[in-house]
Design a protein around this motif. Structure first.
Motif, PDB file in Angstrom:
ATOM      1  N   MET A   1       7.413  -7.753   1.100  1.00 35.55           N
ATOM      2  CA  MET A   1       6.500  -8.437   0.185  1.00 35.55           C
ATOM      3  C   MET A   1       6.525  -7.729  -1.166  1.00 35.55           C
ATOM      4  N   LEU A   2       6.692  -8.518  -2.182  1.00 36.06           N
ATOM      5  CA  LEU A   2       6.689  -7.948  -3.525  1.00 36.06           C
ATOM      6  C   LEU A   2       5.231  -7.689  -3.906  1.00 36.06           C
ATOM      7  N   GLU A   3       4.907  -6.427  -4.119  1.00 37.51           N
ATOM      8  CA  GLU A   3       3.517  -6.108  -4.407  1.00 37.51           C
ATOM      9  C   GLU A   3       3.168  -6.479  -5.843  1.00 37.51           C
ATOM     10  N   THR A   4       2.020  -7.078  -5.991  1.00 41.16           N
ATOM     11  CA  THR A   4       1.591  -7.470  -7.330  1.00 41.16           C
ATOM     12  C   THR A   4       1.016  -6.269  -8.075  1.00 41.16           C
ATOM     13  N   THR A   5       1.456  -6.079  -9.284  1.00 38.94           N
ATOM     14  CA  THR A   5       0.837  -5.067 -10.140  1.00 38.94           C
ATOM     15  C   THR A   5       0.509  -5.745 -11.457  1.00 38.94           C
ATOM     16  N   ARG A   6      -0.355  -5.101 -12.232  1.00 34.58           N
ATOM     17  CA  ARG A   6      -0.643  -5.603 -13.582  1.00 34.58           C
ATOM     18  C   ARG A   6      -1.218  -4.462 -14.394  1.00 34.58           C
ATOM     19  N   GLN A   7      -1.228  -4.664 -15.695  1.00 33.99           N
ATOM     20  CA  GLN A   7      -1.751  -3.656 -16.603  1.00 33.99           C
ATOM     21  C   GLN A   7      -3.278  -3.740 -16.625  1.00 33.99           C
ATOM     22  N   ILE A   8      -3.931  -2.671 -16.210  1.00 30.14           N
ATOM     23  CA  ILE A   8      -5.396  -2.615 -16.359  1.00 30.14           C
ATOM     24  C   ILE A   8      -5.775  -1.227 -16.860  1.00 30.14           C
ATOM     25  N   THR A   9      -6.975  -1.117 -17.392  1.00 33.34           N
ATOM     26  CA  THR A   9      -7.420   0.194 -17.875  1.00 33.34           C
ATOM     27  C   THR A   9      -7.758   1.090 -16.684  1.00 33.34           C
ATOM     28  N   GLN A  10      -7.832   2.384 -16.973  1.00 39.96           N
ATOM     29  CA  GLN A  10      -8.188   3.311 -15.892  1.00 39.96           C
ATOM     30  C   GLN A  10      -9.615   3.061 -15.397  1.00 39.96           C
ATOM     31  N   ALA A  11     -10.513   2.682 -16.313  1.00 38.40           N
ATOM     32  CA  ALA A  11     -11.882   2.351 -15.883  1.00 38.40           C
ATOM     33  C   ALA A  11     -11.841   1.188 -14.892  1.00 38.40           C
ATOM     34  N   GLU A  12     -11.010   0.197 -15.178  1.00 42.08           N
ATOM     35  CA  GLU A  12     -10.897  -0.941 -14.255  1.00 42.08           C
ATOM     36  C   GLU A  12     -10.248  -0.524 -12.935  1.00 42.08           C
ATOM     37  N   ALA A  13      -9.309   0.383 -13.011  1.00 43.35           N
ATOM     38  CA  ALA A  13      -8.650   0.864 -11.789  1.00 43.35           C
ATOM     39  C   ALA A  13      -9.653   1.590 -10.894  1.00 43.35           C
ATOM     40  N   ILE A  14     -10.529   2.372 -11.527  1.00 46.12           N
ATOM     41  CA  ILE A  14     -11.554   3.103 -10.761  1.00 46.12           C
ATOM     42  C   ILE A  14     -12.536   2.119 -10.129  1.00 46.12           C
ATOM     43  N   ARG A  15     -12.926   1.136 -10.914  1.00 44.55           N
ATOM     44  CA  ARG A  15     -13.842   0.125 -10.394  1.00 44.55           C
ATOM     45  C   ARG A  15     -13.216  -0.614  -9.208  1.00 44.55           C
ATOM     46  N   GLU A  16     -11.927  -0.901  -9.336  1.00 42.52           N
ATOM     47  CA  GLU A  16     -11.238  -1.611  -8.254  1.00 42.52           C
ATOM     48  C   GLU A  16     -11.155  -0.749  -6.985  1.00 42.52           C
ATOM     49  N   ALA A  17     -10.916   0.540  -7.172  1.00 43.12           N
ATOM     50  CA  ALA A  17     -10.875   1.443  -6.013  1.00 43.12           C
ATOM     51  C   ALA A  17     -12.220   1.453  -5.301  1.00 43.12           C
ATOM     52  N   LEU A  18     -13.290   1.522  -6.084  1.00 41.31           N
ATOM     53  CA  LEU A  18     -14.632   1.521  -5.481  1.00 41.31           C
ATOM     54  C   LEU A  18     -14.874   0.220  -4.723  1.00 41.31           C
ATOM     55  N   GLU A  19     -14.504  -0.883  -5.350  1.00 42.66           N
ATOM     56  CA  GLU A  19     -14.731  -2.180  -4.717  1.00 42.66           C
ATOM     57  C   GLU A  19     -13.940  -2.284  -3.408  1.00 42.66           C
ATOM     58  N   GLN A  20     -12.691  -1.851  -3.445  1.00 47.29           N
ATOM     59  CA  GLN A  20     -11.872  -1.966  -2.233  1.00 47.29           C
ATOM     60  C   GLN A  20     -12.336  -0.995  -1.150  1.00 47.29           C
ATOM     61  N   ALA A  21     -12.789   0.192  -1.557  1.00 43.74           N
ATOM     62  CA  ALA A  21     -13.298   1.152  -0.570  1.00 43.74           C
ATOM     63  C   ALA A  21     -14.547   0.603   0.103  1.00 43.74           C
ATOM     64  N   MET A  22     -15.409  -0.026  -0.681  1.00 41.55           N
ATOM     65  CA  MET A  22     -16.640  -0.580  -0.112  1.00 41.55           C
ATOM     66  C   MET A  22     -16.343  -1.799   0.751  1.00 41.55           C
ATOM     67  N   ASP A  23     -15.300  -2.514   0.366  1.00 41.42           N
ATOM     68  CA  ASP A  23     -14.863  -3.663   1.143  1.00 41.42           C
ATOM     69  C   ASP A  23     -14.343  -3.257   2.517  1.00 41.42           C
ATOM     70  N   GLU A  24     -13.566  -2.184   2.538  1.00 38.64           N
ATOM     71  CA  GLU A  24     -12.897  -1.822   3.782  1.00 38.64           C
ATOM     72  C   GLU A  24     -13.778  -0.995   4.706  1.00 38.64           C
ATOM     73  N   ASP A  25     -14.858  -0.418   4.194  1.00 35.88           N
ATOM     74  CA  ASP A  25     -15.669   0.474   5.030  1.00 35.88           C
ATOM     75  C   ASP A  25     -17.134   0.343   4.642  1.00 35.88           C
ATOM     76  N   GLU A  26     -17.906  -0.235   5.554  1.00 39.51           N
ATOM     77  CA  GLU A  26     -19.314  -0.489   5.205  1.00 39.51           C
ATOM     78  C   GLU A  26     -20.140   0.787   5.140  1.00 39.51           C
ATOM     79  N   ARG A  27     -19.558   1.911   5.554  1.00 36.00           N
ATOM     80  CA  ARG A  27     -20.281   3.180   5.457  1.00 36.00           C
ATOM     81  C   ARG A  27     -20.279   3.737   4.033  1.00 36.00           C
ATOM     82  N   VAL A  28     -19.424   3.173   3.183  1.00 36.85           N
ATOM     83  CA  VAL A  28     -19.342   3.681   1.806  1.00 36.85           C
ATOM     84  C   VAL A  28     -20.530   3.147   1.006  1.00 36.85           C
ATOM     85  N   ILE A  29     -21.273   4.070   0.394  1.00 36.54           N
ATOM     86  CA  ILE A  29     -22.359   3.680  -0.502  1.00 36.54           C
ATOM     87  C   ILE A  29     -22.123   4.354  -1.848  1.00 36.54           C
TER      88      ILE A  29
END
Lengths: 323, 357
Positions: free
Chosen positions: B1-29
């Motif tokens: 599978m060709l992984e999708t990438t795109r240009q985003i700011t580091q602030a957006e990358a951090i926000r995305e990491a938080l969102e995905q971490a909270m998505d994958e594990d309900e223990r994350v607060i």
């Protein structure tokens, strides 16, 4: 109070306190052998609060404490041999020799940790209660703190958050009037500690800290309140430390507290008070005698087992640092 | 599978990491001062309370030490808190809980309890942040056994290392730099992790190894690019991890180049740059052709006035001059000025940045 229930309650509280007293006395007696090579802060004189509060808790409820933790650990059901082995620095200790007397833990018993930075476990108790709330667990978390701890800023910060989120935390303040050698009046203005907690929004309760039955009754009410979702409870209990702040001896030769004050508090011995009640009841004296015998044997066995423990290995240390 | 990438700011990358971490594990607060507010900690937490609710995303009282202890208590009780401080300076209020409890809880109870806790902190710079909003305190944390400390420089690493930190069962100090938040990078949309203990070779070179931390990676790469057509070929290592330092990667590089230069965002005395130098000296002294060089902040707190901060931070031109001088290469200063003179104001990360912090 129902009389039959009361007798069994008196017996169980008496036995828990007697066991703590005899363990602490045994530590003091053997301390001079220099095999317990760590500071010890003995709970002698303060047994009623630990016994009364922990009797109101279930095994699932969590307890945190500080440097003077033996009574809390034992009252919550912490393993005696593991505690003694820890003080002897053995691999079978509750922290495998890393902690000593000031670091007690027994997760199976719900004793979640005691450490000697004053106030350090107060926010942890709030955090544990917060986690219990968020995870939908019906737990009450208790933290024992002293009058000195109440001077730490982190206590205010912790109470503020606990009240803000109505967390199931029982703050138990054991007010023994002294922080090491410094009297309360030298450290705090003339106002009750519980008054500050009340102003912070805690549900404040008071109990005679040398009366285990009174502590139990009030703590039971506190725990019931907390389970039904009421405000965090701040329970202040007046009590008195008999021995020196740290170590096995009496230190009243130092003159930092009036002899009459020491004598007055020792006259209110929490164990003698319940012994008096027991002696007035049928078979009370037998129960006391049996308890002494059983506890004496248990303690001797525990010391023997602890002393026979193995030497912890230096090579194991790095493995404890990171998961 | 060709992984999708795109240009985003580091602030957006951090926000995305938080969102995905909270998505994958309900223990994350997630908790921190300003986390759910309209500015969302420079956009790094925007929309997360709306997405995950008030039972997982919290603002907090101004009680840094107590709240750190509360997060530790939650971490040892089955949750995986992420705590955010808008400036690393504020963590000085929580050093008791971080050093006495978070770093030691597992160790002092002989491995019975883990502390899965992430502390996100941001190093400030420019626009008059001054003495108490622009400290770079990685060495303080790196000194403490039991903590993990990371300082990613790229958006790709920021996302991958934050996800790794949140999945890690240890307390991790995740150090961001305010001047990195606005920089864009090619970042995959899916979750992924980047190791918390590995440096990265950003640019191979043969003349000298430059180990750079956080924002200094950006400056060092500018210098390396400028110096290459002046005949100086720098190898640039992005340290990424501060504790543990990836000395294997660094020493291998020094063994190739024979020269060690460290560019740090912090003060020189007692800093992590000195630790890198010491570790190289111990392990590979004979590989060094000349004494090492530390490029760091002067031993002074950051001044506020933009007149005073102009020469406080070593920028790319400062860095290039120091490196050229250290390597004793004959390069006319005008060549460096022509290539590296910064035309934008010195106290903002990008020309469009206009404060307030």
């Amino acid at each position: 109070m129902n009389k039959a229930l009361s007798t069994s309650r008196i017996k169980s509280l008496y036995r828990v306190m007697l066991r703590i007293r005899r363990v602490e006395e045994s530590i003091a007696e053997r301390y001079a052998a220099q095999e317990m090579r760590c500071p010890v802060h003995l709970s002698i004189g303060q047994e009623a609060i630990a016994a009364g509060v922990c009797a109101a808790l279930t095994q699932q409820d969590g307890v945190f404490s500080g440097h003077r933790a033996h009574a809390h650990y034992l009252a919550k059901g912490g393993d005696l041999t593991a505690m003694l082995a820890e003080i002897y620095g053995k691999a079978e200790g509750c922290c495998k020799g890393i902690g000593g007397s000031m670091h007690m833990i027994d997760l199976a018993a719900g004793f979640l940790g005691a450490v000697p930075i004053v106030g350090a476990t107060v926010p942890l108790a709030v955090g544990a209660a917060w986690a219990a709330r968020l995870r939908g667990e019906n737990k009450v978390i208790t933290v024992f703190l002293g009058d000195g701890t109440f001077e730490e800023g982190v206590v205010y910060e912790s109470i503020n958050f606990a009240v803000l989120h109505r967390l199931p935390v029982l703050f138990v303040c054991e007010n023994n009037l002294y922080a090491c050698y410094t009297r309360l009046s030298t450290r705090q203005p003339e106002r009750p500690i519980h008054g500050v907690a009340a102003a912070c929004g805690c549900n404040v309760m008071l109990a005679d800290g040398n009366d285990a039955l009174a502590v139990y009754d009030v703590a039971s009410r506190a725990v019931a309140d907390l389970r039904s979702g009421n405000q965090p409870v701040f329970l202040e209990c007046a009590t008195y430390r008999w021995r020196e702040h740290c170590g096995p001896n009496n230190d009243d030769d130092l003159g930092y507290r009036p002899a009459a004050e020491v004598a007055k508090w020792q006259a209110f011995c929490p164990i003698n008070q319940l012994a008096t009640l027991l002696n007035a009841r049928p078979e009370g004296q037998d129960f006391i005698t049996h308890s002494e015998q059983e506890i004496s044997k248990e303690i001797n066995d525990a010391f023997t087992a602890a002393l026979a423990g193995s030497i912890p290995q230096q090579a194991d240390l790095p493995g404890y640092l990171y998961a | 599978m060709l992984e999708t990438t795109r240009q985003i700011t580091q602030a957006e990358a951090i926000r995305e990491a938080l969102e995905q971490a909270m998505d994958e594990d309900e223990r994350v607060i997630l908790i921190g001062e300003g986390v759910p507010d309209p500015k969302g900690v420079f956009g790094t937490t925007s929309g997360l309370q709306e997405r995950f609710g008030t039972a997982r995303v919290f603002d907090m009282p101004l009680a840094e030490n107590g709240m750190t202890g509360i997060c530790i208590g939650a971490a040892i009780s089955g949750l995986r808190p992420v705590m955010v401080h808008q400036r690393i300076d504020f963590t000085l209020l929580c050093m008791d809980q971080l050093i006495n409890n978070a770093a030691k809880w597992r160790y002092m109870f002989a491995g019975q309890v883990n502390v899965p806790l992430v502390i996100r902190v941001i190093v400030g710079r420019g626009w008059g942040q001054g003495p108490q909003h622009a400290q770079s305190l990685q060495a303080l944390f790196a000194h403490v056994p039991g903590l993990k400390v990371v300082m990613p420089s790229s958006g790709y690493d920021a996302k991958g290392m934050l996800l790794a930190a949140i999945r890690d069962d240890n307390p991790v100090i995740f150090i961001e730099h305010r001047w990195l938040h606005g920089i864009t990078d090619e970042v995959p949309t899916l979750p992924y992790t980047v190791a918390l203990n590995k440096a990265m070779l950003r640019r191979p070179g043969k003349d000298a190894t430059v180990v750079a931390f956080s924002f200094m990676v950006i400056e060092t790469l500018l210098v390396a690019k400028a110096l290459v057509d002046l005949g100086i070929d720098l190898e640039v290592i992005d340290a990424r991890a501060v504790r543990p330092l990836d000395m294997t990667t660094i020493i291998e590089s020094v063994q190739r180049t024979g020269v060690l230069i460290v560019a740090d965002t912090a003060w020189k005395t007692g800093g992590i740059a000195g630790e890198v130098v010491a570790a190289v000296a111990e392990a590979a002294f004979n590989s060094l052709r000349q004494p090492p060089l530390r490029i760091a902040l002067p031993d002074l707190p950051a001044p506020t006035s933009h007149h005073l901060s102009k020469d406080y931070y070593p920028d790319a031109l400062h860095l290039a001059r120091a490196i050229v001088s250290h390597l004793n290469v004959a390069v006319a200063d005008i060549e460096l000025v022509n290539r590296l003179h910064r035309s934008t104001p010195h106290d903002v990360p990008q020309r469009e940045f206009c404060g307030p912090f």
